[in-house]
Design a protein around this motif. Sequence first.
Motif, PDB file in Angstrom:
ATOM      1  N   UNK A 233       0.915  -1.087   0.506  1.00  0.00           N
ATOM      2  CA  UNK A 233       0.584  -0.164  -0.266  1.00  0.00           C
ATOM      3  C   UNK A 233       0.667   1.185   0.312  1.00  0.00           C
ATOM      4  N   UNK A 234       0.102   2.238  -0.772  1.00  0.00           N
ATOM      5  CA  UNK A 234       0.852   3.758  -1.042  1.00  0.00           C
ATOM      6  C   UNK A 234       3.240   2.639  -1.429  1.00  0.00           C
ATOM      7  N   UNK A 235       3.176   2.073  -1.631  1.00  0.00           N
ATOM      8  CA  UNK A 235       4.235   1.533  -2.286  1.00  0.00           C
ATOM      9  C   UNK A 235       5.620   1.374  -0.613  1.00  0.00           C
ATOM     10  N   UNK A 236       4.788   1.769  -0.002  1.00  0.00           N
ATOM     11  CA  UNK A 236       5.676   2.470   1.541  1.00  0.00           C
ATOM     12  C   UNK A 236       7.030   0.867   1.581  1.00  0.00           C
ATOM     13  N   UNK A 237       6.547  -0.308   0.936  1.00  0.00           N
ATOM     14  CA  UNK A 237       7.352  -1.414   0.874  1.00  0.00           C
ATOM     15  C   UNK A 237       8.685  -0.887   0.449  1.00  0.00           C
ATOM     16  N   UNK A 238       9.127   0.134  -0.861  1.00  0.00           N
ATOM     17  CA  UNK A 238      10.038   0.862  -1.138  1.00  0.00           C
ATOM     18  C   UNK A 238      11.416   1.187  -0.464  1.00  0.00           C
ATOM     19  N   UNK A 239      10.755   1.465   0.683  1.00  0.00           N
ATOM     20  CA  UNK A 239      11.659   2.119   1.755  1.00  0.00           C
ATOM     21  C   UNK A 239      13.020   0.422   2.480  1.00  0.00           C
ATOM     22  N   UNK A 240      12.762  -0.449   1.865  1.00  0.00           N
ATOM     23  CA  UNK A 240      13.695  -1.382   1.832  1.00  0.00           C
ATOM     24  C   UNK A 240      15.299  -0.803   1.266  1.00  0.00           C
ATOM     25  N   UNK A 241      14.887  -0.061   0.320  1.00  0.00           N
ATOM     26  CA  UNK A 241      16.135  -0.017  -0.663  1.00  0.00           C
ATOM     27  C   UNK A 241      16.885   1.239   0.422  1.00  0.00           C
ATOM     28  N   UNK A 242      16.357   2.015   1.389  1.00  0.00           N
ATOM     29  CA  UNK A 242      17.347   2.583   2.233  1.00  0.00           C
ATOM     30  C   UNK A 242      17.677   2.148   2.833  1.00  0.00           C
ATOM     31  N   UNK A 243      16.460   0.769   4.170  1.00  0.00           N
ATOM     32  CA  UNK A 243      17.679  -0.347   5.104  1.00  0.00           C
ATOM     33  C   UNK A 243      18.569  -1.012   4.091  1.00  0.00           C
ATOM     34  N   UNK A 244      18.349  -1.314   2.606  1.00  0.00           N
ATOM     35  CA  UNK A 244      19.157  -2.069   3.027  1.00  0.00           C
ATOM     36  C   UNK A 244      20.587  -1.033   2.095  1.00  0.00           C
ATOM     37  N   UNK A 245      20.504  -0.366   1.675  1.00  0.00           N
ATOM     38  CA  UNK A 245      21.930   0.954   1.535  1.00  0.00           C
ATOM     39  C   UNK A 245      22.288   0.888   3.004  1.00  0.00           C
ATOM     40  N   UNK A 246      20.903   0.971   4.082  1.00  0.00           N
ATOM     41  CA  UNK A 246      22.568   0.940   5.679  1.00  0.00           C
ATOM     42  C   UNK A 246      23.226   0.137   5.288  1.00  0.00           C
ATOM     43  N   UNK A 247      21.940  -1.674   5.427  1.00  0.00           N
ATOM     44  CA  UNK A 247      22.974  -1.751   5.039  1.00  0.00           C
ATOM     45  C   UNK A 247      24.263  -2.319   4.474  1.00  0.00           C
ATOM     46  N   UNK A 248      24.471  -1.941   3.238  1.00  0.00           N
ATOM     47  CA  UNK A 248      25.544  -2.398   2.477  1.00  0.00           C
ATOM     48  C   UNK A 248      26.406  -1.593   2.524  1.00  0.00           C
ATOM     49  N   UNK A 249      25.862  -0.298   2.704  1.00  0.00           N
ATOM     50  CA  UNK A 249      27.089   0.773   3.199  1.00  0.00           C
ATOM     51  C   UNK A 249      26.934   1.859   4.504  1.00  0.00           C
TER      52      UNK A 249
END
Length: 310
Positions: free
Chosen positions: A68-84
């Motif tokens: 809903x509302x594409x809120x799942x795309x916040x996954x990118x921010x989480x992955x960016x934290x984990x990787x970088x």
Amino acid sequence: LSDFRSVAESFGEFRWELMPLILLVTCGNYGLRFVKWEYYLRQIGVTGLPRWNSFLIFFSGLGMVVTPGKVGEWLKSYLLREVHGTPVMRSAPILLAERLTDSLALMVIGGLGVAFFGPQYWWVVAVIAGGSAVAVVVSRHRPAAEGLVGLLGKLPGVGRFAPRFMDLYESTYVLMSPRGVLLMTALSVCSWFFEVMAFYLTLVGLGVDGSLDTLLKAAFILPIATLVAAIAVFAPGGLGVAEGLLSALSIELLDLSKGAAAVGTVIIRIATLWFGVAVGLAAFAVLARKLAREGKGLDVTREGGADAPG
């Protein structure tokens, strides 16, 4: 919308040799959106991130567009934290900037068609234009933002997050610069036109005349359906809303049968939605395995929470 026999006949009559080209054209949209992602990363000061990792992070987000509302795309921010190690609060505004420029681009593409093909949809353009203007003005008015953060800092249980809210605003301020909004909206116009072309090829595959008139109508139908679905934020991925409008407008403007309109809707949604979801889930699987080989686990519960430095 239609009976099984009519839909089956339309599926059988579709020119399936066009499907690889439709998917290829859709990939053009994803490619330009990745360029936009890279631009935004540079704007908020993310450096030293390998291009392959950035690619996998961005495309992993595509697997979450049906939330809903594409809120799942916040996954990118989480992955960016984990990787970088980039704090979530610094990168989270990228999603807002992406949605803003995508909406403006769709408004530009479909706006002209409103006057000719669907004046009853003028309110969609008005909502997007008004909301975008408010978002840009508010995000660039520093005194108001600082005052709001100050008020939040006085609230019990929320005050301790005030510095993180300020980090969130600083990134938003940078990403919402008028120059950046204009540049990325122009890029988004190009990227979303690839999806318009995918819809146009779908219509040609259904036997619709491949004329300029068909292209212009495709450039109205797809953006309007996408924008209305985006406004309906509680419909995951715009499911139901987008399909209904795509079918209804195809019947009204292109004189398609109900069966052909249903088939066209299914095919274009496979190409522009579910294909992206499949690519996103595959990218996430590749990234997860890559991190596992490097001895890094994806753990949202680890110490430091959402804004841990890495």
